[in-house]
Design an enzyme around this catalytic site. Sequence first.
Site, PDB file in Angstrom:
ATOM      1  N   ARG A  26       0.819  -1.218   0.000  1.00  0.00           N
ATOM      2  CA  ARG A  26       0.000   0.000   0.000  1.00  0.00           C
ATOM      3  C   ARG A  26       0.849   1.262   0.000  1.00  0.00           C
ATOM      4  O   ARG A  26       0.418   2.313   0.481  1.00  0.00           O
ATOM      5  CB  ARG A  26      -0.964   0.031   1.194  1.00  0.00           C
ATOM      6  CG  ARG A  26      -2.085  -0.995   1.082  1.00  0.00           C
ATOM      7  CD  ARG A  26      -3.336  -0.481   1.778  1.00  0.00           C
ATOM      8  NE  ARG A  26      -4.431  -1.418   1.578  1.00  0.00           N
ATOM      9  CZ  ARG A  26      -5.079  -2.040   2.571  1.00  0.00           C
ATOM     10  NH1 ARG A  26      -4.733  -1.812   3.818  1.00  0.00           N
ATOM     11  NH2 ARG A  26      -6.074  -2.857   2.315  1.00  0.00           N
ATOM     12  N   ARG A  30      -2.573   6.225   0.570  1.00  0.00           N
ATOM     13  CA  ARG A  30      -3.284   7.050   1.548  1.00  0.00           C
ATOM     14  C   ARG A  30      -2.483   7.801   2.598  1.00  0.00           C
ATOM     15  O   ARG A  30      -3.028   8.623   3.299  1.00  0.00           O
ATOM     16  CB  ARG A  30      -4.324   6.165   2.237  1.00  0.00           C
ATOM     17  CG  ARG A  30      -3.729   4.927   2.859  1.00  0.00           C
ATOM     18  CD  ARG A  30      -4.679   3.760   2.838  1.00  0.00           C
ATOM     19  NE  ARG A  30      -4.038   2.664   3.583  1.00  0.00           N
ATOM     20  CZ  ARG A  30      -4.685   1.776   4.266  1.00  0.00           C
ATOM     21  NH1 ARG A  30      -5.994   1.817   4.311  1.00  0.00           N
ATOM     22  NH2 ARG A  30      -4.058   0.821   4.904  1.00  0.00           N
ATOM     23  N   ARG A  39      -7.271  12.167  -4.162  1.00  0.00           N
ATOM     24  CA  ARG A  39      -8.430  11.487  -3.573  1.00  0.00           C
ATOM     25  C   ARG A  39      -9.576  12.478  -3.352  1.00  0.00           C
ATOM     26  O   ARG A  39     -10.744  12.139  -3.503  1.00  0.00           O
ATOM     27  CB  ARG A  39      -8.030  10.855  -2.229  1.00  0.00           C
ATOM     28  CG  ARG A  39      -9.093   9.927  -1.670  1.00  0.00           C
ATOM     29  CD  ARG A  39      -8.686   9.349  -0.346  1.00  0.00           C
ATOM     30  NE  ARG A  39      -8.827  10.334   0.724  1.00  0.00           N
ATOM     31  CZ  ARG A  39      -8.547  10.087   1.987  1.00  0.00           C
ATOM     32  NH1 ARG A  39      -8.065   8.900   2.350  1.00  0.00           N
ATOM     33  NH2 ARG A  39      -8.725  11.000   2.910  1.00  0.00           N
ATOM     34  N   ASP A  75      -6.766  -2.346  -7.275  1.00  0.00           N
ATOM     35  CA  ASP A  75      -7.494  -2.936  -6.145  1.00  0.00           C
ATOM     36  C   ASP A  75      -7.750  -4.407  -6.423  1.00  0.00           C
ATOM     37  O   ASP A  75      -7.923  -4.791  -7.577  1.00  0.00           O
ATOM     38  CB  ASP A  75      -8.828  -2.210  -5.938  1.00  0.00           C
ATOM     39  CG  ASP A  75      -9.424  -2.524  -4.579  1.00  0.00           C
ATOM     40  OD1 ASP A  75     -10.236  -3.471  -4.494  1.00  0.00           O
ATOM     41  OD2 ASP A  75      -9.061  -1.872  -3.587  1.00  0.00           O
ATOM     42  N   TYR A 152     -15.176 -11.867  -0.201  1.00  0.00           N
ATOM     43  CA  TYR A 152     -15.921 -10.652  -0.534  1.00  0.00           C
ATOM     44  C   TYR A 152     -17.153 -10.960  -1.377  1.00  0.00           C
ATOM     45  O   TYR A 152     -18.211 -10.354  -1.199  1.00  0.00           O
ATOM     46  CB  TYR A 152     -15.019  -9.655  -1.258  1.00  0.00           C
ATOM     47  CG  TYR A 152     -14.045  -8.973  -0.345  1.00  0.00           C
ATOM     48  CD1 TYR A 152     -14.476  -8.026   0.587  1.00  0.00           C
ATOM     49  CD2 TYR A 152     -12.678  -9.267  -0.381  1.00  0.00           C
ATOM     50  CE1 TYR A 152     -13.582  -7.391   1.446  1.00  0.00           C
ATOM     51  CE2 TYR A 152     -11.777  -8.639   0.474  1.00  0.00           C
ATOM     52  CZ  TYR A 152     -12.240  -7.710   1.386  1.00  0.00           C
ATOM     53  OH  TYR A 152     -11.356  -7.089   2.239  1.00  0.00           O
TER      54      TYR A 152
END
Length: 344
Positions: A26, A30, A39, A75, A152
């Site tokens: 990652r 972020r 973002r 993703d 998921y």
Amino acid sequence: MSDTQHLFLKALKGEAVERPPVWMMRQAGRYLPDYIKLRNKYDFFTRVQTPELACEITLQPIDQVGTDAAIIFSDILVIPQAMGLEVLLEEGKGPLLPKTVQTEQDVDALLTEDPASSLHYVLDALKLTKKELNNRVPLIGFAGAPWTILCYMVEGKGSKSFDKAKQFCFTNPTLARKLLQKITDVTIGYLKAQVQAGADAVQVFDSWSGMLSPADFNTFAKPYLTQIADALKDHAPVILFPKGSWYALKDLSNSSASALGLDWCVEPKLARELTGNKITLQGNFDPSKLLAPIPEIKKEVTKMIDAFGVQRYVANLGHGILPNVPVDHAKAFVEAVKEYKAVK
């Protein structure tokens, strides 16, 4: 730097290196202020599906933190999308799949044709990033592991225990295996296309495999991880990251994978013993430790490399970097690896 000199690829091949290569899961995202600006401007799937944006985000940590490899910004849930399921993502809330897979009809309705065409935006992002990197560092492609994607698809969202997904598997193992095989076939096609588009290595994230007992891991996770590694081994090095499944290290060290990712719950010494030191290991710094003072981070990094050894090792976190990690702390982690000197 030529391919033969890239530390990351040398470490994956088990070739001698003067220090371990370093990157962070990652890393594209972020915790970086420049990412936050993008973002605030574009929603998540716009960022993923716009090659220019995905490329810009992928390059940010290379330019700002100095890692030894880039990982494409994307993703794991693009696979359910490619297979015909809607995936919604709200900032701070995690993914939501409004329609889940529950029945044989649901499994049969999933699309498996040519993932490369529905996921062309990832491939375009890889091609563009490869060009922009200009061989500064290698580029990593990735996908979610079949078990994690099943979680998921069946649960419909993140979960602490994935009870619905496990119930699905335990009450109808035949249907579960059919679904896992479909996901595996699509994933293999997708990863091969990523390599053709410029990925120098690929990582398979089994984020939820630690939910499974060793016996259930052998049924619902391992066969599909090993199929992917077998299918890709002649195309690019494969890193398998079955988070929480330290018990599988011995078996997976005999797979076609080039490296195994580790979380922070396994001791380096035990990981080396279980794998007989015959496969590259990657990890396993606790991401929360990046919130410690910088001198502490550097000390802990040195301790980690001392424990793993320099050879057949890729320094990394034991999971993705946290959003609240200061950039200079991420940088300190990377610098500590680059400055590492073994105690003689």
